[in-house]
Design a protein around this motif. Structure first.
Motif, PDB file in Angstrom:
ATOM      1  N   ASP A 208       0.828  -1.208   0.000  1.00 55.11           N
ATOM      2  CA  ASP A 208       0.000   0.000   0.000  1.00 55.11           C
ATOM      3  C   ASP A 208       0.861   1.257   0.000  1.00 55.11           C
ATOM      4  O   ASP A 208       0.548   2.247  -0.682  1.00 55.11           O
ATOM      5  N   SER A 211       2.132   1.759  -3.420  1.00 51.86           N
ATOM      6  CA  SER A 211       1.029   2.148  -4.302  1.00 51.86           C
ATOM      7  C   SER A 211       0.674   3.620  -4.120  1.00 51.86           C
ATOM      8  O   SER A 211       0.447   4.346  -5.097  1.00 51.86           O
ATOM      9  N   GLU A 215       0.827   6.572  -6.889  1.00 55.96           N
ATOM     10  CA  GLU A 215      -0.339   7.394  -7.206  1.00 55.96           C
ATOM     11  C   GLU A 215      -0.035   8.881  -7.050  1.00 55.96           C
ATOM     12  O   GLU A 215      -0.641   9.726  -7.720  1.00 55.96           O
ATOM     13  N   HIS A 277       0.737  -6.044  -5.600  1.00 52.44           N
ATOM     14  CA  HIS A 277      -0.109  -4.961  -6.102  1.00 52.44           C
ATOM     15  C   HIS A 277       0.329  -4.663  -7.532  1.00 52.44           C
ATOM     16  O   HIS A 277       1.518  -4.775  -7.858  1.00 52.44           O
ATOM     17  N   LEU A 279       0.985  -1.694  -9.899  1.00 51.23           N
ATOM     18  CA  LEU A 279       1.198  -0.246  -9.883  1.00 51.23           C
ATOM     19  C   LEU A 279       1.080   0.293 -11.300  1.00 51.23           C
ATOM     20  O   LEU A 279       1.500  -0.361 -12.254  1.00 51.23           O
TER      21      LEU A 279
END
Length: 283
Positions: A208, A211, A215, A277, A279
Motif C-alpha cells: 500500500d 502504491s 499514485e 499490487h 502499480l
C-alpha cells in the motif's frame, strides 16, 4: 453436485453437458477453500452451464523442504462449500490418477518462471504447476479457467502456456480477496499464530505504501520498492523477494511508465506468504 475421482468418469460427465450446449468453466484448486476460492467459483457459475472445481494437492510443485505433507486438507468441508456455491462437479483424483506409474513428461515455461517464485522456490515449482494445469486443461477441456490474482506469477505462466501451445481456453484472473485488515486470503494463513497473523499484515501495508507513492507521481522503481521495504523492516519481516516487475513478461522495472507488478514473498511465523499490487505509471 458430484464428486468424481477418475479421468474417464469426468470426461464422460463433461461430454454429456456439452450435448446441451453448455459452456464449461474450470476452477483449479488445491483445496482448503476460503473466500478467494469461492469468488472464483461464483465467477465461473455466472458464465458457464457446467462448473468443474478440481481439488488436488499437486505434489510436483512442492520442493523437498516444503509443506506438501502438512498442506491443509479437508475434502468434506471443501465439497460442502463448493456445493453451496452451485458447483456441478468436484474433481478430486488420487495422485496416481494424475501421475500414473511411468509418468515422464514435464512442461517448462521459460522466461516468466525464472524470477520471483521461480528463483525462490526453484524451477520445479512452475514446472509442476504448468504440467498439472496442462493435464487439467486436457482432461476437462474448459472454455474458461479461473485463477486468483494473488498468484500473479502463476497467472502469467498459465497465460504464456496457453498462448504458446495454442490451447483453446480463456484465462480469467479474479482480484485478490483480502481480510478486513488487508491480509491476502490464503490457505496457508491457518499456519499463523496470533503474533504472526498480526505481523503478516505488514505485507499488504508495505505494498500500500508503494502504491500510494506511485499514485502521487513517483516513478523511480527503487524508490517505490524502498517504501514497501521500510514497512517490512519495521515489522521485522525479511522477504524472500520484494521486486518491481513488468506485468506482462516479468522483466525488471526501473521506472514505472506502464503497469508493473510489485510482488513480495516472505516467511512469517510458520507460513510462507505471497502478495502483490499492480502499480500504474504513465500520464
Amino acid at each position: 453436485m458430484r464428486i468424481i475421482r477418475t479421468i474417464p468418469e469426468l470426461r464422460a460427465a463433461v461430454a454429456e453437458a456439452r450435448t446441451t450446449g453448455a459452456s464449461v468453466g474450470l476452477v483449479p484448486t488445491m483445496g482448503a477453500f476460503h473466500e478467494g476460492h469461492l469468488t472464483l467459483m461464483r465467477e465461473a457459475r455466472k458464465s458457464n452451464g457446467l462448473v468443474v472445481v478440481s481439488l488436488f494437492v499437486n505434489p510436483t510443485q512442492f520442493g523437498a523442504n516444503e509443506d506438501l505433507g502438512s498442506y491443509p486438507r479437508d475434502e468434506q468441508r471443501d465439497a460442502a462449500m463448493a456445493e453451496a456455491e452451485g458447483v456441478d462437479i468436484v474433481f478430486a483424483p488420487d495422485a496416481s490418477e494424475i501421475y500414473p506409474d511411468g509418468f515422464a513428461t514435464s512442461i517448462h515455461v521459460a522466461g516468466v518462471t525464472d524470477v520471483l517464485d521461480g528463483a525462490s522456490r526453484g524451477a520445479h515449482h512452475f514446472d509442476g504447476v504448468a504440467t498439472v494445469v496442462t493435464k487439467l486443461f486436457g482432461i476437462v477441456q474448459p472454455d474458461v479457467a479461473y485463477f486468483g490474482q494473488k498468484d500473479a506469477q502463476q497467472v502469467l505462466v498459465v497465460r504464456r502456456l496457453v498462448r504458446d501451445l495454442n490451447l483453446d481456453v480463456r484465462i480469467e484472473a479474479c482480484p485478490i480477496v483480502r481480510e478486513a485488515d488487508g491480509l491476502a486470503m490464503s490457505s496457508r494463513n491457518v499456519y499463523l499464530d496470533a503474533d504472526a497473523r498480526a505481523q503478516a499484515t505488514a505485507l499488504n501495508r508495505g505494498l500500500d505504501a508503494a502504491s500510494a507513492l506511485a499514485e502521487s507521481g513517483e516513478r523511480d522503481g527503487a524508490t517505490l520498492v524502498a517504501a514497501a521495504r521500510r514497512v517490512l523492516d519495521e515489522a521485522g519481516i525479511r522477504p524472500d523477494y520484494l521486486e518491481l516487475r513488468d506485468n506482462d513478461d516479468l522483466s525488471e522495472v526501473t521506472r514505472l511508465d506502464g503497469e508493473a507488478l510489485l510482488a513480495v514473498a516472505a516467511r512469517v511465523g510458520a507460513a510462507r506468504l505471497i502478495d502483490n499490487h499492480v502499480l500504474k505509471g504513465g500520464a
